[in-house]
Design a protein around this motif. Structure first.
Motif, short mmCIF file in Angstrom:
data_model
loop_
_atom_site.label_atom_id
_atom_site.label_comp_id
_atom_site.label_asym_id
_atom_site.label_seq_id
_atom_site.Cartn_x
_atom_site.Cartn_y
_atom_site.Cartn_z
N PRO A 143 9.95 18.93 1.24
CA PRO A 143 9.85 18.84 -0.22
C PRO A 143 8.38 18.89 -0.65
N LYS A 144 8.09 19.69 -1.65
CA LYS A 144 6.69 19.90 -2.05
C LYS A 144 6.03 18.60 -2.51
N ARG A 145 6.79 17.73 -3.19
CA ARG A 145 6.22 16.46 -3.64
C ARG A 145 5.82 15.59 -2.45
N LEU A 146 6.59 15.65 -1.39
CA LEU A 146 6.25 14.90 -0.19
C LEU A 146 5.00 15.48 0.47
N VAL A 147 4.90 16.79 0.53
CA VAL A 147 3.73 17.44 1.12
C VAL A 147 2.47 17.02 0.37
N GLU A 148 2.54 16.97 -0.96
CA GLU A 148 1.39 16.54 -1.76
C GLU A 148 0.98 15.12 -1.41
N LYS A 149 1.96 14.23 -1.20
CA LYS A 149 1.64 12.85 -0.84
C LYS A 149 1.02 12.76 0.55
N LEU A 150 1.52 13.54 1.50
CA LEU A 150 0.96 13.55 2.83
C LEU A 150 -0.47 14.08 2.81
N LEU A 151 -0.72 15.03 1.95
CA LEU A 151 -2.08 15.53 1.78
C LEU A 151 -2.98 14.44 1.19
N GLU A 152 -2.45 13.72 0.20
CA GLU A 152 -3.19 12.62 -0.41
C GLU A 152 -3.54 11.55 0.61
N ALA A 156 0.83 -1.22 0.00
CA ALA A 156 0.00 0.00 0.00
C ALA A 156 0.86 1.26 0.00
N ASP A 157 1.95 1.24 0.77
CA ASP A 157 2.84 2.41 0.79
C ASP A 157 3.58 2.56 -0.53
N LYS A 158 3.95 1.46 -1.13
CA LYS A 158 4.65 1.51 -2.42
C LYS A 158 3.81 2.20 -3.46
N ALA A 159 2.52 1.89 -3.48
CA ALA A 159 1.62 2.48 -4.47
C ALA A 159 1.56 4.00 -4.35
N VAL A 160 1.79 4.50 -3.14
CA VAL A 160 1.74 5.95 -2.91
C VAL A 160 3.10 6.60 -3.10
N PHE A 161 4.11 6.07 -2.43
CA PHE A 161 5.38 6.79 -2.30
C PHE A 161 6.37 6.54 -3.44
N GLU A 162 6.18 5.49 -4.21
CA GLU A 162 7.15 5.26 -5.29
C GLU A 162 7.13 6.40 -6.31
N MET A 222 16.98 11.01 4.81
CA MET A 222 16.14 9.92 4.35
C MET A 222 15.91 10.09 2.86
N LEU A 223 15.91 8.97 2.12
CA LEU A 223 15.71 9.00 0.67
C LEU A 223 14.57 8.07 0.30
N PHE A 224 13.59 8.60 -0.44
CA PHE A 224 12.52 7.77 -0.99
C PHE A 224 13.02 7.11 -2.27
N THR A 225 12.77 5.82 -2.42
CA THR A 225 13.15 5.11 -3.64
C THR A 225 11.93 4.38 -4.20
N HIS A 226 12.10 3.78 -5.37
CA HIS A 226 11.00 3.01 -5.95
C HIS A 226 10.66 1.80 -5.09
N ARG A 227 11.63 1.29 -4.37
CA ARG A 227 11.43 0.06 -3.61
C ARG A 227 11.15 0.29 -2.13
N GLY A 228 11.57 1.46 -1.62
CA GLY A 228 11.37 1.69 -0.19
C GLY A 228 12.08 2.94 0.29
#
Length: 278
Positions: A172-181, A84-90, A112-118
């Motif tokens: 990071p703005k992209r992270l804020v958008e995901k947290l809003l989502e 479920a997290d992968k579907a959002v954060f990748e 911390m670094l977001f990656t496609h896998r984790g």
């Protein structure tokens, strides 16, 4: 790769098929040769990075001679997403930020670094050595900022500003958008926030919980936790206490350091110590 040294020659790329001991002498046998010695040093490393030749040889040899080998697992390794997290954060792979990451009472203030896998980056590589399957990792996404005080000050200075805009100045703005989502917060003008809702936003971001699915394993792990139990070795010589002339050094031993060269230092130091006595 295992290396066996003779008195005047080094034989490399040899597959060791047997190591035996009799009358104070070790015999190391490969399909091509046999060598004997009074002192045998095992510097075979752990299971990390098998594409570079890592094997369980050292652990198997330790058990052959009666030494205890503690449970093994990958460490200093990225952690992987739950589906479920992968579907959002990748979608925000590549985003990084300074955080504190905490698991089992141990905390690291690193990136911390977001990656496609984790999740990766120094914070998660470090915490992987303390994380166990099923554990949460608690992440403070704004460790240098009191978010309650920050949001109150922004509310007073810019009451019409939206919450995501204010948070986008810190994260990071992209992270804020995901947290809003994910509905970590509701986007509304700051003037609409009351003290309770401000505290809820701050608590969520100062203590965001990730529950990793696992690790990327030995394929990308920098080290292996576990190995030859240090209780079975002399701390002065690295010699097996009950097996004269047998030494274990480096990562094959149950000694694991943080990032920053500590594991290299252990390998060099334990090798130097063994070299003074073997």
């Amino acid at each position: 790769m295992s290396t066996v040294a003779g008195t005047d020659q080094i034989a490399m790329q040899q597959q060791i098929t047997e190591v035996s001991f009799a009358d104070g002498i070790y015999t190391v046998t490969t399909p091509e040769l046999s060598r004997q010695c009074q002192s045998l040093v095992i510097a075979s490393g752990g299971l990390s990075l098998p594409n570079l030749g890592a094997t369980a040889f050292g652990y198997q040899l330790a058990e052959q001679f009666g030494l205890k080998v503690l449970p093994l697992r990958a460490a200093l390794v990225p952690l992987t997403w739950q589906p479920a997290d992968k579907a959002v954060f990748e979608e925000i792979s590549g985003v990084s930020l300074p955080v504190t990451a905490e698991a089992n009472g141990t905390l690291f203030p690193e990136d911390m670094l977001f990656t496609h896998r984790g999740l990766s980056g120094p914070a998660f590589l470090q915490i992987s050595s303390y994380w166990q399957p099923g554990d949460n990792v608690i992440v403070n996404m704004a460790p240098q900022t009191d978010l309650v005080a920050y949001l109150v000050s922004q509310q007073q200075a810019h009451p019409e500003q939206e919450v995501k805009t204010a948070l986008g100045k810190l994260l990071p703005k992209r992270l804020v958008e995901k947290l809003l989502e994910l509905q970590v917060f509701t986007n509304q003008p700051l003037k609409a926030l009351n003290p309770k809702s401000i505290q809820q936003i701050a608590d969520s971001l100062h203590g965001y919980i990730f529950k990793p699915n696992g690790t990327e394993g030995y394929r990308t792990a920098e080290v292996t936790i576990g190995g030859v139990d240090t209780d079975y070795l002399s701390s002065k010589t690295m010699e097996a206490k009950q097996q004269p002339g047998l030494y274990f050094i480096g990562e094959v031993v149950d000694v694991t350091g943080w990032l920053g060269g500590y594991n290299f230092q252990w390998a060099w130091a334990s090798g130097w110590v063994a070299g003074q006595y073997c």
